[in-house]
Scaffold this active site. Sequence first.
Site, short mmCIF file in Angstrom:
data_model
loop_
_atom_site.label_atom_id
_atom_site.label_comp_id
_atom_site.label_asym_id
_atom_site.label_seq_id
_atom_site.Cartn_x
_atom_site.Cartn_y
_atom_site.Cartn_z
N TYR A 1 4.47 -2.51 10.51
CA TYR A 1 3.16 -1.90 10.28
C TYR A 1 2.58 -2.37 8.95
CZ TYR A 1 -0.03 1.70 8.53
OH TYR A 1 -1.10 2.37 7.98
N LYS B 1 -0.98 -4.37 7.87
CA LYS B 1 -1.92 -3.82 6.90
C LYS B 1 -2.13 -4.80 5.74
CE LYS B 1 -3.73 -0.50 7.32
NZ LYS B 1 -4.98 -0.23 8.10
#
Length: 371
Positions: free
Chosen positions: A153, A157
Amino acid sequence: MDGAWVYLVTGGCGFLGEKIVELLSQQDYIKEVRVFDSVARKEVEKFTTATTRVTVMKGDVRDYDLLLTAMQGVHVVIHTAAIVNEKNTVPFWEMRSVNVGGTENMLKACCALNVPYVVHTSSIAAVGPNTSHEPMFRGNEDTKYSGEVELPYGKTKAMSEKLVLEANGKKLSNGGRLTTCVIRPNAVYGEKAMFLQELYLLAKAKNGVMDYLEPENTERDSTYVGNVAWMHVLAARNLQLKPDLLAGQVYYSYDDTPTRKPFLVRHQLFASLDPSIKLGSHIPYWKIWLMIQVHRIIRIILYPFRKPTPFLSVPLVNTIVTTFSCETDKAARHFGYKPLFTWNESKHRTTEWLKAAAGNQEPSQLHKKKN
């Protein structure tokens, strides 16, 4: 132009996005808050006020044409839409297609439609910890930290954050310039934080004992969702008023949550709701690692027949046990940020929601809903 601004919040029906929409709707310089979300919960339109209309539009940020339609006439985009998946239950390609591809679409649409301002919601996970689990102790926006990011994740980002910062100053079709900035929230708690509901019910199932994964010397910051949202509101406003100062800048979120130990924050929240909740003991790393491997094997065996409830991932555990904290006042210096909600208010709002959401549920009900 006050009173005529149109804002678009991508992911505005999500945990953080909805709170941003609520606070934006209370600003009298905004005419409309437009929400673009694949979930598109119409009840978010309840935040409409006498001066600010809230409208919800259903759409996926991967659909460029729908995004173009939603962004017609918009002046400011607050881009929160993302797949937040730290347990690795979503394929990386899918998470990347939303978190990175969706950001690319948003920036492309800004240039095509002459939308001049973008505030991007990133994450502290975009910085680290890295795969070597090197700590960052009370760093700030200028702290140098390198290495491959641990969480998948976080990798997406970091990619999307890079796109937004590189787009700052990009030429728009009308000859103007795109102005962008980035906010990096840390661990966010508050109303509708489903992880709190899960952990509270887990503690209740263990006779009111709340065990924890973080070593007691580990530091990680926690911020109330309302204060993270308020930082977005102020950053967006000041991106218009002081573009030379905020353009291309990154800001960590912070407030007056009284401890950098997340397990103590959780315990204070739970104990405020239910004084019978007691702080348990630290779960050793080796034990949780072994549980993850056993659970992984069980999932493989049972996969043809059923899908067991997702469990923790090794990268997430590595992140939890690594000190990664910040100490900064940059948001206060650049755009006058100070927490909108005190710790006591944050705690009260969170526990009131938790009481309504989980107070009358048994742990078995939660597992049934997840399966």
